[in-house]
Design an enzyme around this catalytic site. Structure first.
Site, PDB file in Angstrom:
ATOM      1  N   ASP A 135      45.226  42.277  45.176  1.00  0.00           N
ATOM      2  CA  ASP A 135      44.076  41.781  44.423  1.00  0.00           C
ATOM      3  C   ASP A 135      43.236  42.989  43.994  1.00  0.00           C
ATOM      4  O   ASP A 135      42.816  43.785  44.830  1.00  0.00           O
ATOM      5  CB  ASP A 135      43.265  40.847  45.343  1.00  0.00           C
ATOM      6  CG  ASP A 135      42.166  40.117  44.597  1.00  0.00           C
ATOM      7  OD1 ASP A 135      41.822  40.520  43.467  1.00  0.00           O
ATOM      8  OD2 ASP A 135      41.638  39.141  45.163  1.00  0.00           O
TER       9      ASP A 135
ATOM     10  N   ASP B  92      44.301  39.634  37.820  1.00  0.00           N
ATOM     11  CA  ASP B  92      44.028  40.710  38.773  1.00  0.00           C
ATOM     12  C   ASP B  92      44.677  40.482  40.132  1.00  0.00           C
ATOM     13  O   ASP B  92      44.314  41.120  41.099  1.00  0.00           O
ATOM     14  CB  ASP B  92      42.508  40.894  38.944  1.00  0.00           C
ATOM     15  CG  ASP B  92      41.865  39.712  39.642  1.00  0.00           C
ATOM     16  OD1 ASP B  92      42.431  38.605  39.590  1.00  0.00           O
ATOM     17  OD2 ASP B  92      40.799  39.897  40.251  1.00  0.00           O
ATOM     18  N   GLU B  93      45.636  39.557  40.224  1.00  0.00           N
ATOM     19  CA  GLU B  93      46.259  39.364  41.528  1.00  0.00           C
ATOM     20  C   GLU B  93      47.724  38.976  41.413  1.00  0.00           C
ATOM     21  O   GLU B  93      48.141  38.387  40.417  1.00  0.00           O
ATOM     22  CB  GLU B  93      45.502  38.312  42.347  1.00  0.00           C
ATOM     23  CG  GLU B  93      45.414  36.971  41.698  1.00  0.00           C
ATOM     24  CD  GLU B  93      44.742  35.935  42.593  1.00  0.00           C
ATOM     25  OE1 GLU B  93      45.099  35.825  43.778  1.00  0.00           O
ATOM     26  OE2 GLU B  93      43.867  35.227  42.087  1.00  0.00           O
TER      27      GLU B  93
HETATM   28 MG   LIG Z   1      40.063  40.552  42.298  1.00  0.00          MG
END
Ligand SMILES: [Mg+2]
Length: 359
Positions: free
Chosen positions: A12, A106-107
Site C-alpha cells: 500500500d 495505490d495497493e
Molecule cells: Mg495508500
C-alpha cells in the site's frame, strides 16, 4: 516443508495522492496537506499524515476538513498525475514479482508463496520503489489477504510487518471489530448490541447468539474473519473476469452529490487499472449496499469497448440515478467486465484458474 504454505503480501503506497502532491509542491512539506475536490459538497480524497493529526481523513466533507485545520494546504486532485505515478510504481513491482493482483491505484496483493525468502525480496522492492519514485510503500505479510491487509493498514506508514494467522488473531484481539475488513459502522453497532466490541469478543462470541442476530452464514463469516481465516486467492489481471473498486463510507451517506463524486472517483480508478493493463471493457455495473445491508447491482453493456474513466463514470452515474437509493448508502462500488481480450486469458500458474468474482 509445507506445500500448501501461502505467503501473501499487501502493498500500500503511503498517503498516495498527498505524497504525489508533496513531490509537486515541495513548499508544502511538513505542513498539513489535503487533496480534495473543489465545490461545496466535495470530499477529501486523501490527507497527508500531518493533516491526519487534525482528525482529517479520506471521504470526509472538505468543508469539515477546512474547519478542523484552516491552515492546511488544499489541492484539487490531478488524477492524470496519480495515474502516471501509479503506473511507474506497479511496473517496478511487476518486473520483480509474478503474481501481482492490483486492488486499487495505490495497493496490490502479491502471492509470494513460491519464493524461498520472500521478506528480503520485498524489502529490496520497497527500497527500489522509494529510490526510483520517491514513494514509500507499506507492506503487510501473512498467510492470507486478510492478514496481509490488516497488518499493512495497522502499521502504516512505512510498515514492514509479517504475522501468522494465530499471531494476528492474538495481536488484534483487543482492537475494535471495525479493524476487520468488511465490518463497517452498522455491523459494528449491531455487534456492540450483542456485547461484541473487540475482535477478541467476536472470536469468543456464542455462535447461536450471533446466528440469531446475523443469520447462520454471516455469523460464520464474522467468526472466521475474527480468527483471520481467509483463503481467497490473489487475483491477477490475467485471470480476472471482472474488476471492481468499492468504498465503504465511514458513516452512511444519503447525500446524492457525495455518492456521485465517490462513484466518479471509483470509475477513474478502474479506468487507470484498465489502461495500466491495456484492457478494455464493455460491461459496467454499480453496486450499492444500503444501511440495512440490502445490496443491489445494476449493470449495462455498452455497444463499444472502453478504458476511459469518464465513460465508465457516465454509465455508472446513469445506473445510480436510475436506481435512486431509497436509504442511506454504506458501500458504493463500480465493477467492469466483458474484457476485449477475454478469450485469450489464461489462468496464472498455481491458482488452478480459480476466479474471484466480486459481485
Ligand atoms: Mg495508500
Amino acid at each position: 516443508m509445507n506445500a500448501a504454505r501461502r505467503v501473501i503480501a499487501h502493498l500500500d503506497i503511503d498517503a498516495f495522492y498527498a505524497s504525489v502532491e508533496l513531490q509537486r509542491h515541495p513548499e508544502a512539506r511538513g505542513r498539513p496537506l489535503v487533496v480534495a475536490g473543489v465545490g461545496p459538497r466535495s470530499v477529501v480524497t486523501t490527507a497527508s499524515y500531518e493533516a491526519r493529526r487534525y482528525g482529517i481523513d479520506s471521504a470526509m466533507p472538505a468543508a469539515r476538513a477546512r474547519a478542523l485545520c484552516p491552515d492546511a494546504i488544499f489541492i484539487a486532485p490531478d488524477f492524470a498525475a496519480y495515474r502516471a505515478k501509479s503506473r511507474e510504481v506497479w511496473s517496478i513491482v511487476r518486473a520483480r514479482f509474478e503474481t501481482v493482483g492490483q486492488a486499487g491505484i495505490d495497493e496490490a496483493y502479491l502471492d509470494v508463496s513460491s519464493l524461498e525468502r520472500p521478506l528480503p525480496a520485498l524489502r529490496e522492492l520497497v527500497a527500489q520503489v522509494r529510490e526510483r519514485t520517491g514513494l514509500q510503500i507499506s507492506v503487510g505479510v501473512g498467510p492470507s489477504r486478510l492478514v496481509a491487509k490488516t497488518v499493512s493498514s495497522a502499521f502504516k506508514p512505512a510498515a514492514f510487518v509479517a504475522m501468522g494467522r494465530e499471531q494476528a488473531a492474538a495481536h488484534f484481539a483487543g482492537h475494535a471489530v471495525r479493524l476487520l475488513q468488511g465490518i463497517g459502522p452498522k455491523t459494528a453497532q449491531r455487534l456492540a448490541v450483542a456485547g461484541v466490541a473487540t475482535v477478541g469478543d467476536l472470536q469468543r462470541a456464542d455462535h447461536t447468539l450471533l446466528a440469531q442476530r446475523f443469520g447462520e452464514r454471516q455469523a460464520l463469516a464474522l467468526r472466521a474473519r475474527a480468527h483471520f481465516h481467509d483463503d481467497s486467492p490473489v487475483e491477477t489481471s490475467r485471470v480476472a473476469k471482472s474488476r471492481s473498486s468499492e468504498r465503504t463510507f465511514p458513516a452512511d451517506v444519503s447525500d446524492q452529490a457525495r455518492l456521485e463524486q465517490t462513484l466518479v472517483e471509483l470509475a477513474c480508478e478502474l479506468g487507470v487499472g484498465l489502461r495500466t493493463r491495456q484492457r478494455r471493457v464493455r460491461t459496467i455495473a454499480v453496486k450499492v449496499r444500503l444501511d440495512d445491508w440490502t445490496t443491489v447491482t445494476r449493470a449495462r453493456t455498452l455497444p463499444h469497448f472502453t478504458d476511459e474513466g469518464a465513460t465508465i463514470a457516465a454509465t455508472a452515474l446513469e445506473l445510480l440515478r436510475a436506481y435512486a437509493p431509497p436509504r442511506p448508502v454504506r458501500l458504493l462500488g463500480v465493477r467492469v467486465a466483458s474484457f476485449d481480450d477475454e478469450s485469450g486469458g489464461t489462468p496464472a500458474a498455481g491458482h488452478g484458474g480459480q476466479l474471484t468474482l466480486q459481485l
